[in-house]
Design a protein around this motif. Structure first.
Motif, PDB file in Angstrom:
ATOM      1  N   ILE A   1       0.751  -1.070  -0.043  1.00  0.00           N
ATOM      2  CA  ILE A   1       0.004  -0.148  -0.001  1.00  0.00           C
ATOM      3  C   ILE A   1       0.870   1.273   0.031  1.00  0.00           C
ATOM      4  O   ILE A   1       1.643   1.490   0.959  1.00  0.00           O
ATOM      5  N   TYR A   2       0.616   2.092  -0.900  1.00  0.00           N
ATOM      6  CA  TYR A   2       1.281   3.473  -0.870  1.00  0.00           C
ATOM      7  C   TYR A   2       0.387   4.456  -0.641  1.00  0.00           C
ATOM      8  O   TYR A   2      -0.691   4.629  -1.371  1.00  0.00           O
ATOM      9  N   VAL A   3       0.717   5.355   0.149  1.00  0.00           N
ATOM     10  CA  VAL A   3      -0.020   6.420   0.699  1.00  0.00           C
ATOM     11  C   VAL A   3       0.315   7.572   0.210  1.00  0.00           C
ATOM     12  O   VAL A   3       1.698   7.866   0.683  1.00  0.00           O
ATOM     13  N   PHE A   4      -0.302   8.585  -0.320  1.00  0.00           N
ATOM     14  CA  PHE A   4       0.389   9.827  -0.745  1.00  0.00           C
ATOM     15  C   PHE A   4      -0.817  10.973  -0.134  1.00  0.00           C
ATOM     16  O   PHE A   4      -2.005  11.222  -0.532  1.00  0.00           O
ATOM     17  N   ASP A   5      -0.233  11.767   0.691  1.00  0.00           N
ATOM     18  CA  ASP A   5      -0.963  12.687   1.455  1.00  0.00           C
ATOM     19  C   ASP A   5      -0.748  14.031   0.750  1.00  0.00           C
ATOM     20  O   ASP A   5       0.182  14.804   1.271  1.00  0.00           O
ATOM     21  N   ASP A   6      -1.651  14.258  -0.184  1.00  0.00           N
ATOM     22  CA  ASP A   6      -1.534  15.563  -0.917  1.00  0.00           C
ATOM     23  C   ASP A   6      -0.229  15.745  -1.244  1.00  0.00           C
ATOM     24  O   ASP A   6       0.540  16.978  -1.279  1.00  0.00           O
ATOM     25  N   SER A   7       0.625  14.615  -2.106  1.00  0.00           N
ATOM     26  CA  SER A   7       2.093  14.997  -2.219  1.00  0.00           C
ATOM     27  C   SER A   7       2.298  15.497  -3.860  1.00  0.00           C
ATOM     28  O   SER A   7       3.610  15.485  -3.971  1.00  0.00           O
ATOM     29  N   PHE A   8       1.275  15.849  -4.436  1.00  0.00           N
ATOM     30  CA  PHE A   8       1.444  16.172  -5.817  1.00  0.00           C
ATOM     31  C   PHE A   8       1.100  17.610  -5.864  1.00  0.00           C
ATOM     32  O   PHE A   8       1.234  18.267  -7.074  1.00  0.00           O
ATOM     33  N   SER A   9       0.790  18.445  -4.731  1.00  0.00           N
ATOM     34  CA  SER A   9       0.426  19.857  -4.524  1.00  0.00           C
ATOM     35  C   SER A   9       1.402  20.696  -5.371  1.00  0.00           C
ATOM     36  O   SER A   9       1.135  21.741  -5.705  1.00  0.00           O
ATOM     37  N   ALA A  10       2.530  20.427  -5.322  1.00  0.00           N
ATOM     38  CA  ALA A  10       3.805  21.267  -5.577  1.00  0.00           C
ATOM     39  C   ALA A  10       4.222  20.980  -7.159  1.00  0.00           C
ATOM     40  O   ALA A  10       5.223  21.477  -7.505  1.00  0.00           O
ATOM     41  N   LEU A  11       3.428  19.893  -7.734  1.00  0.00           N
ATOM     42  CA  LEU A  11       3.841  19.560  -9.232  1.00  0.00           C
ATOM     43  C   LEU A  11       3.303  20.200  -9.988  1.00  0.00           C
ATOM     44  O   LEU A  11       1.841  20.621  -9.941  1.00  0.00           O
ATOM     45  N   ASP A  12       3.747  20.612 -11.149  1.00  0.00           N
ATOM     46  CA  ASP A  12       2.952  21.231 -12.317  1.00  0.00           C
ATOM     47  C   ASP A  12       1.880  20.150 -13.055  1.00  0.00           C
ATOM     48  O   ASP A  12       2.146  18.942 -12.686  1.00  0.00           O
ATOM     49  N   PHE A  13       0.908  20.522 -13.642  1.00  0.00           N
ATOM     50  CA  PHE A  13       0.014  19.460 -14.002  1.00  0.00           C
ATOM     51  C   PHE A  13       0.646  18.519 -15.192  1.00  0.00           C
ATOM     52  O   PHE A  13       0.191  17.393 -14.962  1.00  0.00           O
ATOM     53  N   LYS A  14       1.510  18.943 -15.870  1.00  0.00           N
ATOM     54  CA  LYS A  14       2.156  17.897 -16.657  1.00  0.00           C
ATOM     55  C   LYS A  14       3.025  16.691 -15.839  1.00  0.00           C
ATOM     56  O   LYS A  14       2.977  15.537 -16.383  1.00  0.00           O
ATOM     57  N   THR A  15       3.784  17.428 -14.912  1.00  0.00           N
ATOM     58  CA  THR A  15       4.541  16.262 -14.073  1.00  0.00           C
ATOM     59  C   THR A  15       3.700  15.593 -13.245  1.00  0.00           C
ATOM     60  O   THR A  15       3.767  14.435 -13.115  1.00  0.00           O
ATOM     61  N   ASP A  16       2.367  16.233 -12.906  1.00  0.00           N
ATOM     62  CA  ASP A  16       1.385  15.247 -12.094  1.00  0.00           C
ATOM     63  C   ASP A  16       0.772  14.201 -12.840  1.00  0.00           C
ATOM     64  O   ASP A  16       1.003  12.980 -12.311  1.00  0.00           O
ATOM     65  N   ALA A  17       0.644  14.623 -14.164  1.00  0.00           N
ATOM     66  CA  ALA A  17      -0.011  13.671 -14.954  1.00  0.00           C
ATOM     67  C   ALA A  17       0.860  12.224 -15.171  1.00  0.00           C
ATOM     68  O   ALA A  17       0.729  11.253 -15.232  1.00  0.00           O
ATOM     69  N   LYS A  18       2.208  12.817 -15.565  1.00  0.00           N
ATOM     70  CA  LYS A  18       3.182  11.561 -15.868  1.00  0.00           C
ATOM     71  C   LYS A  18       3.427  10.791 -14.607  1.00  0.00           C
ATOM     72  O   LYS A  18       3.833   9.707 -14.861  1.00  0.00           O
ATOM     73  N   LEU A  19       3.511  11.398 -13.577  1.00  0.00           N
ATOM     74  CA  LEU A  19       3.835  10.471 -12.439  1.00  0.00           C
ATOM     75  C   LEU A  19       2.652   9.794 -11.988  1.00  0.00           C
ATOM     76  O   LEU A  19       2.768   8.359 -11.752  1.00  0.00           O
ATOM     77  N   ARG A  20       1.425  10.182 -12.216  1.00  0.00           N
ATOM     78  CA  ARG A  20       0.239   9.143 -12.072  1.00  0.00           C
ATOM     79  C   ARG A  20       0.102   8.241 -13.095  1.00  0.00           C
ATOM     80  O   ARG A  20      -0.240   6.893 -12.596  1.00  0.00           O
ATOM     81  N   GLN A  21       0.670   8.379 -14.257  1.00  0.00           N
ATOM     82  CA  GLN A  21       0.431   7.331 -15.255  1.00  0.00           C
ATOM     83  C   GLN A  21       1.599   6.515 -15.162  1.00  0.00           C
ATOM     84  O   GLN A  21       1.365   5.270 -15.226  1.00  0.00           O
ATOM     85  N   ALA A  22       2.974   6.852 -14.584  1.00  0.00           N
ATOM     86  CA  ALA A  22       3.937   5.933 -14.316  1.00  0.00           C
ATOM     87  C   ALA A  22       3.385   4.931 -13.189  1.00  0.00           C
ATOM     88  O   ALA A  22       3.671   3.925 -12.920  1.00  0.00           O
ATOM     89  N   LEU A  23       2.871   5.553 -12.018  1.00  0.00           N
ATOM     90  CA  LEU A  23       2.330   4.891 -10.990  1.00  0.00           C
ATOM     91  C   LEU A  23       1.435   3.499 -11.328  1.00  0.00           C
ATOM     92  O   LEU A  23       1.453   2.624 -10.784  1.00  0.00           O
ATOM     93  N   LYS A  24       0.611   3.994 -12.167  1.00  0.00           N
ATOM     94  CA  LYS A  24      -0.519   2.980 -12.707  1.00  0.00           C
ATOM     95  C   LYS A  24       0.136   2.029 -13.504  1.00  0.00           C
ATOM     96  O   LYS A  24      -0.238   0.909 -13.411  1.00  0.00           O
TER      97      LYS A  24
END
Length: 575
Positions: A490-513
């Motif tokens: 289980i990986y828990v992310f507590d509002d851990s993407f708030s400082a990322l821009d939308f592009k980096t946020d999307a790439k990170l979520r895609q990589a996680l998936k």
């Protein structure tokens, strides 16, 4: 104090006592030898007796020196060991304390208790093993020997000692409350100073340098004034004791001179009596110094005991169950969970109920104060629930040890925290045996690989305290990578993407998936774009789940979610 003193080795305490007794006995015998030299050597012109007795005095002096060294060794060693032990125990206690217990004291106060308060106890303990043993033995021994030299002259002490006792009692009456107050004001000074250091960027951004300087000066001045006041009171002791000693010497010389004139007292005995009188008064002075410092140490001891006596409110079970990593069979279940902060009347979370399995992403969204962070802090058991069950891989988290539970969880806190050292050391924080290949893979998923590769030293690049040499987004990505390095279900992310821009946020979520497909991902987010592709979205409002489903389902049926979405996205973005 007594409770803390029990940590001292009995062997060392007895060693300090033995050496101190030897030292005191040697020092007490020296005035008698001086008296003998004057009475039987000088008065009779017996040079051989003077030399013989002089060598005996040298021998006793050497014994006294050796005994003093032995006493100092045992006293210093044990006081330092006590300080080390107390600091270690406070650290371990705080480390195992629950979050609300930690908040009960505050960081500044805990630092003061670990440093300043321990130093006060340590100092008094050393003085106890030296002066506290020395003073009463010397006082009793010198009084007996002085009485044997001349009983009449000892009546002087019937006047001197009550005067000293009354004066010291008055000093303690005024000084003790101030010593206790100083410890609290030290807390305040540390608190203000720490806030200024950690918030220096905010202070400068708002141009509040002068305001914070004034705030620090007020705390500093308050502490300083109290310290000056208490030290001024204590400072009266030295001149007073000097005055008493001088007055006592004059009285002894006056009355002793009359006794010598009457041939009822020998000159040597008068010299010895004066020496014993000084030893008696110095013993009182040492005791008075201890009695002034002991109350301050007692206040410090009480503050230390407040931490050490904290009850363990999150105990591991006596017969813990095992919890194992189950990979594709991993699960996270909340069953009608209620949670209430300590002392609060209202529930912070109520009837939380959902299930997540491997390869699923659970997103939690809601307004500020809706309970998002509180909910995910329950997963690694940062708090204990009031009602219901939380199951991880089929085990109730209260039936397994906290260590074993957290081994199957990777956690990224709301505030990105990096430790001083290197990037590699930070990445291996939760998984020390991680290879460079595993670290680079985690950095790639967290979208941190590119900027780390550009650093001169790569993984060996130095990280300043708190990650001060990285931007907010870089710190956040490194914190995410640190959690991903650790093998977990289980990986828990507590509002851990708030400082990322939308592009980096999307790439990170895609990589996680794509690369963490057999894991459960629990994401707390404020941005709708971050949670849109989650398998299950929980909408929180005032500690309750008011919506549960996919983005499409909630957008069609849930009013609260619709309000959040429309506040962030335009209609054409939803099409």
């Amino acid at each position: 104090m007594i409770k803390l003193a029990k940590r001292i080795s009995l062997f060392s305490a007895l060693g300090a006592l033995l050496f101190m007794i030897i030292q005191v006995l040697a020092e007490l015998y020296l005035p008698t030898l001086t008296s003998n030299i004057i009475n039987d050597g000088v008065a009779k012109g017996d040079i051989d007796y003077i030399w013989h007795t002089g060598f005996i005095m040298i021998g006793y002096s050497l014994i006294s020196i050796v005994a003093a060294i032995g006493n100092t060794y045992f006293a210093t060693r044990e006081s330092q060991k006590l300080g080390k032990t107390l600091r270690s125990e406070i650290y371990r206690k705080v480390e195992k304390a629950s979050l609300h217990q930690f908040d009960q004291f505050g960081t500044a106060s805990l630092i003061t208790r670990t440093t300043n308060d321990v130093n006060q106890v340590q100092l008094v303990m050393q003085m106890f093993l030296r002066m506290m043993i020395n003073a009463p033995i010397t006082l009793i021994g010198a009084s007996i020997l002085a009485y044997r030299k001349d009983a009449e002259l000892t009546k002087i002490f019937l006047i001197v000692i009550p005067i000293i006792t009354i004066f010291i009692g008055g000093l303690m009456y005024f000084a003790v409350p101030l010593f206790k107050s100083m410890q609290k004001k030290t807390d305040r000074l540390n608190l203000v100073f720490r806030e200024i250091l950690t918030g220096v960027r905010v202070i400068r951004a708002f141009g509040k340098d002068d305001f914070e300087k004034k705030r620090f000066d007020e705390a500093n001045l308050d502490y300083t004034q109290t310290a000056i006041k208490v030290n001024t009171i204590v400072a009266f002791m030295i001149p007073f004791m000097t005055l008493v000693m001088s007055g006592t010497n004059i009285a002894i010389t006056w009355f002793g001179g009359h006794l010598i004139a009457d041939r009822t007292l020998e000159v040597g005995n008068l010299i010895a009596f004066m020496t014993y009188a000084m030893q008696i008064l110095i013993s009182f002075m040492m005791l008075s110094m201890i009695f002034v410092l002991v109350p301050r140490a007692q206040a410090s001891a009480e503050r230390i005991n407040e931490v050490l006596d904290l009850p363990a409110d999150m105990l591991d079970p006596t017969s813990p169950q095992t919890i194992e990593s189950k990979g594709k069979a991993a699960s996270l279940v909340f069953k009608q969970v209620d949670y209430r902060y300590q002392g609060a009347e209202k529930l912070a979370l109520e009837a939380i109920d959902f299930t997540a399995e491997a390869n699923q992403t659970v997103a939690i969204i809601g307004g500020t104060g809706s309970g998002k962070t509180t909910l995910i802090n329950l997963i690694p058991r940062m708090y204990d629930i009031e009602k219901g069950e939380i199951l991880v891989n089929g085990r109730d988290i209260r039936q397994v040890t906290q260590h074993d539970l957290r081994q199957v969880i990777g956690f990224v806190p709301q505030k990105a925290v990096l430790f001083s050292g290197t990037i590699r050391e930070n990445m291996q924080y939760g998984y020390p045996q991680a290879s460079d290949a595993e670290i680079w893979r985690a950095l790639e998923i967290a979208q941190a690989k590119d900027f780390v590769e550009q650093l001169p030293d790569g993984l060996d690049h130095h990280v300043e305290q708190g990650g001060g040499n990285f931007s907010g987004g870089q710190k956040q990505r490194l914190s995410i990578a640190r959690a991903l390095v650790k093998p977990a279900d289980i990986y828990v992310f507590d509002d851990s993407f708030s400082a990322l821009d939308f592009k980096t946020d999307a790439k990170l979520r895609q990589a996680l998936k794509a690369q963490m497909h057999d894991k459960i991902k629990v994401i707390v987010a404020q941005r709708v774009s971050t949670v849109m592709d989650a398998d299950l979205i929980l909408v929180l409002d005032e500690g309750k789940i008011v919506g549960k489903g996919t983005h499409e389902e909630l957008l069609a049926e849930n009013v609260t979610y619709q309000e959040i979405v429309h506040s962030q996205l335009r209609e054409e973005d939803l099409a």
